[in-house]
Design a protein around this motif. Structure first.
Motif, PDB file in Angstrom:
ATOM      1  N   ALA A 273      -2.313  -1.688 -71.486  1.00  0.00           N
ATOM      2  CA  ALA A 273      -1.272  -0.668 -71.623  1.00  0.00           C
ATOM      3  C   ALA A 273      -0.168  -0.870 -70.597  1.00  0.00           C
ATOM      4  CB  ALA A 273      -1.890   0.721 -71.468  1.00  0.00           C
ATOM      5  N   GLY A 274      -0.554  -1.145 -69.339  1.00  0.00           N
ATOM      6  CA  GLY A 274       0.458  -1.361 -68.316  1.00  0.00           C
ATOM      7  C   GLY A 274       1.287  -2.612 -68.564  1.00  0.00           C
ATOM      8  N   ALA A 293       5.313   1.091 -65.264  1.00  0.00           N
ATOM      9  CA  ALA A 293       4.171   0.475 -65.955  1.00  0.00           C
ATOM     10  C   ALA A 293       2.880   0.753 -65.196  1.00  0.00           C
ATOM     11  CB  ALA A 293       4.403  -1.026 -66.085  1.00  0.00           C
ATOM     12  N   LEU A 294       2.919   0.759 -63.870  1.00  0.00           N
ATOM     13  CA  LEU A 294       1.723   1.099 -63.099  1.00  0.00           C
ATOM     14  C   LEU A 294       1.316   2.555 -63.305  1.00  0.00           C
ATOM     15  CD1 LEU A 294       2.322  -0.805 -59.738  1.00  0.00           C
ATOM     16  CD2 LEU A 294       0.615  -1.291 -61.493  1.00  0.00           C
ATOM     17  N   VAL A 295       2.286   3.441 -63.457  1.00  0.00           N
ATOM     18  CA  VAL A 295       1.967   4.836 -63.771  1.00  0.00           C
ATOM     19  C   VAL A 295       1.233   4.922 -65.106  1.00  0.00           C
ATOM     20  CG1 VAL A 295       2.979   7.084 -64.341  1.00  0.00           C
ATOM     21  CG2 VAL A 295       3.838   5.788 -62.390  1.00  0.00           C
ATOM     22  N   ILE A 296       1.703   4.170 -66.091  1.00  0.00           N
ATOM     23  CA  ILE A 296       1.028   4.139 -67.393  1.00  0.00           C
ATOM     24  C   ILE A 296      -0.389   3.603 -67.249  1.00  0.00           C
ATOM     25  CG2 ILE A 296       1.025   3.037 -69.656  1.00  0.00           C
ATOM     26  CD1 ILE A 296       3.005   5.266 -69.494  1.00  0.00           C
ATOM     27  N   ALA A 297      -0.575   2.522 -66.471  1.00  0.00           N
ATOM     28  CA  ALA A 297      -1.900   1.922 -66.319  1.00  0.00           C
ATOM     29  C   ALA A 297      -2.867   2.874 -65.624  1.00  0.00           C
ATOM     30  CB  ALA A 297      -1.780   0.615 -65.531  1.00  0.00           C
ATOM     31  N   VAL A 298      -2.416   3.587 -64.585  1.00  0.00           N
ATOM     32  CA  VAL A 298      -3.304   4.483 -63.842  1.00  0.00           C
ATOM     33  C   VAL A 298      -3.669   5.700 -64.682  1.00  0.00           C
ATOM     34  CG1 VAL A 298      -3.469   5.987 -61.823  1.00  0.00           C
ATOM     35  CG2 VAL A 298      -2.531   3.688 -61.592  1.00  0.00           C
ATOM     36  N   ASP A 300      -3.714   5.930 -67.841  1.00  0.00           N
ATOM     37  CA  ASP A 300      -4.483   5.544 -69.029  1.00  0.00           C
ATOM     38  C   ASP A 300      -5.979   5.461 -68.738  1.00  0.00           C
ATOM     39  OD1 ASP A 300      -3.845   4.611 -71.868  1.00  0.00           O
ATOM     40  OD2 ASP A 300      -5.282   3.100 -71.218  1.00  0.00           O
ATOM     41  N   LEU A 301      -6.361   5.437 -67.462  1.00  0.00           N
ATOM     42  CA  LEU A 301      -7.784   5.441 -67.119  1.00  0.00           C
ATOM     43  C   LEU A 301      -8.450   6.763 -67.471  1.00  0.00           C
ATOM     44  CD1 LEU A 301      -7.619   3.725 -63.614  1.00  0.00           C
ATOM     45  CD2 LEU A 301      -8.544   2.729 -65.701  1.00  0.00           C
ATOM     46  N   ILE A 302      -7.671   7.850 -67.516  1.00  0.00           N
ATOM     47  CA  ILE A 302      -8.229   9.174 -67.815  1.00  0.00           C
ATOM     48  C   ILE A 302      -8.399   9.310 -69.326  1.00  0.00           C
ATOM     49  CG2 ILE A 302      -7.905  11.660 -67.547  1.00  0.00           C
ATOM     50  CD1 ILE A 302      -6.028  11.034 -65.233  1.00  0.00           C
ATOM     51  N   PRO A 303      -9.607   9.617 -69.799  1.00  0.00           N
ATOM     52  CA  PRO A 303      -9.807   9.722 -71.252  1.00  0.00           C
ATOM     53  C   PRO A 303      -9.022  10.877 -71.866  1.00  0.00           C
ATOM     54  CG  PRO A 303     -11.900   9.507 -70.084  1.00  0.00           C
ATOM     55  CD  PRO A 303     -10.859   9.779 -69.049  1.00  0.00           C
ATOM     56  N   LEU A 304      -8.726  10.746 -73.135  1.00  0.00           N
ATOM     57  CA  LEU A 304      -8.121  11.765 -73.983  1.00  0.00           C
ATOM     58  C   LEU A 304      -6.664  12.051 -73.628  1.00  0.00           C
ATOM     59  CD1 LEU A 304     -11.047  14.344 -74.383  1.00  0.00           C
ATOM     60  CD2 LEU A 304     -10.417  12.441 -75.860  1.00  0.00           C
ATOM     61  N   VAL A 305      -6.403  12.590 -72.415  1.00  0.00           N
ATOM     62  CA  VAL A 305      -5.064  13.082 -72.097  1.00  0.00           C
ATOM     63  C   VAL A 305      -4.301  12.147 -71.178  1.00  0.00           C
ATOM     64  CG1 VAL A 305      -5.769  15.470 -72.402  1.00  0.00           C
ATOM     65  CG2 VAL A 305      -5.960  14.430 -70.147  1.00  0.00           C
ATOM     66  N   GLY A 306      -4.955  11.159 -70.582  1.00  0.00           N
ATOM     67  CA  GLY A 306      -4.283  10.325 -69.592  1.00  0.00           C
ATOM     68  C   GLY A 306      -3.120   9.548 -70.169  1.00  0.00           C
ATOM     69  N   ALA A 307      -3.322   8.903 -71.314  1.00  0.00           N
ATOM     70  CA  ALA A 307      -2.258   8.112 -71.923  1.00  0.00           C
ATOM     71  C   ALA A 307      -1.067   8.984 -72.312  1.00  0.00           C
ATOM     72  CB  ALA A 307      -2.796   7.377 -73.152  1.00  0.00           C
ATOM     73  N   THR A 308      -1.351  10.186 -72.813  1.00  0.00           N
ATOM     74  CA  THR A 308      -0.260  11.099 -73.191  1.00  0.00           C
ATOM     75  C   THR A 308       0.521  11.558 -71.974  1.00  0.00           C
ATOM     76  OG1 THR A 308      -1.584  11.846 -75.073  1.00  0.00           O
ATOM     77  CG2 THR A 308       0.266  13.231 -74.405  1.00  0.00           C
ATOM     78  N   VAL A 309      -0.167  11.888 -70.887  1.00  0.00           N
ATOM     79  CA  VAL A 309       0.512  12.320 -69.667  1.00  0.00           C
ATOM     80  C   VAL A 309       1.421  11.217 -69.133  1.00  0.00           C
ATOM     81  CG1 VAL A 309       0.142  12.977 -67.257  1.00  0.00           C
ATOM     82  CG2 VAL A 309      -1.255  14.005 -69.048  1.00  0.00           C
ATOM     83  N   GLY A 310       0.889   9.993 -69.072  1.00  0.00           N
ATOM     84  CA  GLY A 310       1.721   8.885 -68.600  1.00  0.00           C
ATOM     85  C   GLY A 310       2.915   8.641 -69.496  1.00  0.00           C
ATOM     86  N   THR A 315       8.666   8.708 -70.358  1.00  0.00           N
ATOM     87  CA  THR A 315       9.738   9.090 -71.288  1.00  0.00           C
ATOM     88  C   THR A 315      10.740  10.012 -70.612  1.00  0.00           C
ATOM     89  OG1 THR A 315       8.206   8.877 -73.153  1.00  0.00           O
ATOM     90  CG2 THR A 315      10.228  10.124 -73.520  1.00  0.00           C
ATOM     91  N   ALA A 316      10.261  10.937 -69.775  1.00  0.00           N
ATOM     92  CA  ALA A 316      11.170  11.827 -69.048  1.00  0.00           C
ATOM     93  C   ALA A 316      12.060  11.037 -68.086  1.00  0.00           C
ATOM     94  CB  ALA A 316      10.367  12.880 -68.283  1.00  0.00           C
ATOM     95  N   VAL A 317      11.465  10.052 -67.394  1.00  0.00           N
ATOM     96  CA  VAL A 317      12.273   9.216 -66.498  1.00  0.00           C
ATOM     97  C   VAL A 317      13.306   8.418 -67.304  1.00  0.00           C
ATOM     98  CG1 VAL A 317      12.190   7.290 -64.874  1.00  0.00           C
ATOM     99  CG2 VAL A 317      10.462   9.079 -64.771  1.00  0.00           C
ATOM    100  N   GLY A 318      12.892   7.934 -68.481  1.00  0.00           N
ATOM    101  CA  GLY A 318      13.838   7.214 -69.330  1.00  0.00           C
ATOM    102  C   GLY A 318      14.977   8.101 -69.800  1.00  0.00           C
TER     103      GLY A 318
END
Length: 401
Positions: A273-274, A293-298, A300-310, A315-318
């Protein structure tokens, strides 16, 4: 007087030589004590008291009246309450220990793989641990400079923001009606702002120091657990009865293998993912693509909601950089999460954990409610271990009943 009667009443006749009496009596040549029973008891009681009960015989047990029962119950409740308070107070330490043990079990397959290549376990642990430290250092170097740059840019832009606000007609009208600028100036000159800023700086420093100490403690505990994991396994097996150690060892090894496979698979998915996020953000021209990308990778380790949070954070920073970039980020992450959920995750995790999807969701929800992100991370391998124990121990036992 007959000789037998004289012998019986004579004070000196305390012993007699038996010459083959009836069955059950002493045989010939044996000397038997003929003192009365109460004199024999008095003679031996003193010796027993001296050797076995020097303080005399214990008295009768206390009667279990209502007062004694209530006192015992109250002491039991107080003891349980004290233990509960101790567990709550040491919750942070318990979480660190559990996470360190989990990381040690997850890194152990890598260590064993290096051992199979002929490397000593100590050197294998050193290489794996240096890799983990390098990952943390890389994350820090990738995150800290962008955050520092953005903070300094914001501080430099504050005077321009203030001038823009002062030039706004609405702000001018509000200042004329409510004396906003005068109140702000009074607040600044009175020292209230300085105290607030100082308190915020001290609080942020305490948070950073606590995070650094927790991270250092976690690394040290992980190193100790990783080094002594075989000894811990053998010691825990000693608690199991000898007749069940072989089966318990096999089940325990299967659980540890599953946990290690889950950790390795989760890290691999996060790396994918990262890496793909970094590639997309670089092509899209986003600032600080590596840090995002490191924020996405970290996360994404959390199940269920981690990928969505990252994905939401990036997206907000973008969107702050440009609206088209934010829209492109949203589209990319929506598409990628579908690919990850239905293609990448099942292929990677199929060999490590065997848990039904519904059970995974339920376990992650309970783990998150109990221990937050750490609980959600540990919930799925724990659910896999429980499912294995139920399948290998409980179900065969129920089938034999």
């Amino acid at each position: 007087m007959p000789d037998s009667v004289a012998d019986a009443v004579s004070p000196r006749a305390t012993q007699r030589r038996a010459g083959g009496g009836p069955a059950g009596l002493p045989g010939a040549g044996e000397v038997t004590d003929v003192l009365p029973a109460h004199r024999r008891d008095a003679a031996t009681s003193g010796k027993e008291e001296d050797t076995e009960q020097p303080f005399g015989e214990p008295g009768k047990p206390l009667t279990r009246g209502p007062f004694l029962w209530g006192l015992t119950a109250a002491l039991g409740v107080l003891t349980a309450w004290a233990l509960a308070q101790a567990l709550v107070s040491s919750r942070g330490v318990i979480v660190l220990i559990v996470v360190a043990a989990f990381l040690a079990v997850g890194l152990n397959p890598v260590v064993e793989a290096l051992q199979r290549r002929g490397m000593n376990r100590r050197w294998a642990i050193s290489i794996v641990f240096l890799g983990v430290i390098a990952m943390f250092v890389l994350f820090g170097f990738a995150i800290v400079p962008p955050v520092s740059q953005e903070t300094s840019d914001f501080v430099g832009a504050v005077p321009g923001y203030v001038q823009s606000l002062l030039a706004n007609p609405t702000i001018k009208q509000l200042d004329a009606d409510y004396k906003i600028l005068a109140n702000v100036q009074t607040y600044i000159t009175s020292g209230g702002l300085g105290a607030t800023v100082a308190g915020g700086i001290l609080g942020a420093g305490a948070v950073v120091l606590d995070a650094f100490f927790s991270g250092f403690t976690l690394l040290v505990l992980t190193l100790y657990f990783l080094g002594s994991l075989p000894v811990i396994k053998e010691y825990l097996l000693l608690v199991v009865p000898a007749t069940r150690r072989t089966r318990t060892r096999a089940i325990g090894d299967q659980i540890l293998t599953g946990i290690g496979g889950y950790v390795a698979g989760n890290v691999l998915i996060s790396v994918i993912a990262g890496g793909l996020s970094w590639l997309f953000l670089t092509i899209a021209g986003a600032k600080y693509a590596l840090a995002l990308a490191l924020v996405i990778a970290v996360t994404d380790l959390i199940p269920l909601v981690g990928a969505t949070v990252g994905a939401v954070l990036v997206t907000a920073v973008g969107l702050l950089q440009s609206v088209p970039l934010g829209i492109a980020c949203a589209i990319f992450f929506v598409v990628y999460q579908q690919v990850e959920n239905y293609v990448i995750y099942p292929r990677v995790m199929s060999r490590s954990v065997n848990v039904a999807p519904a059970m995974s969701v339920i376990a992650a929800l309970f783990g998150g409610a109990l221990l937050g992100a750490v609980g959600a991370l540990l919930a799925i391998p724990v659910a896999a271990a429980v499912a294995l124990i139920v399948r290998e121990v409980l179900l065969p036992r129920q089938a034999r009943l």
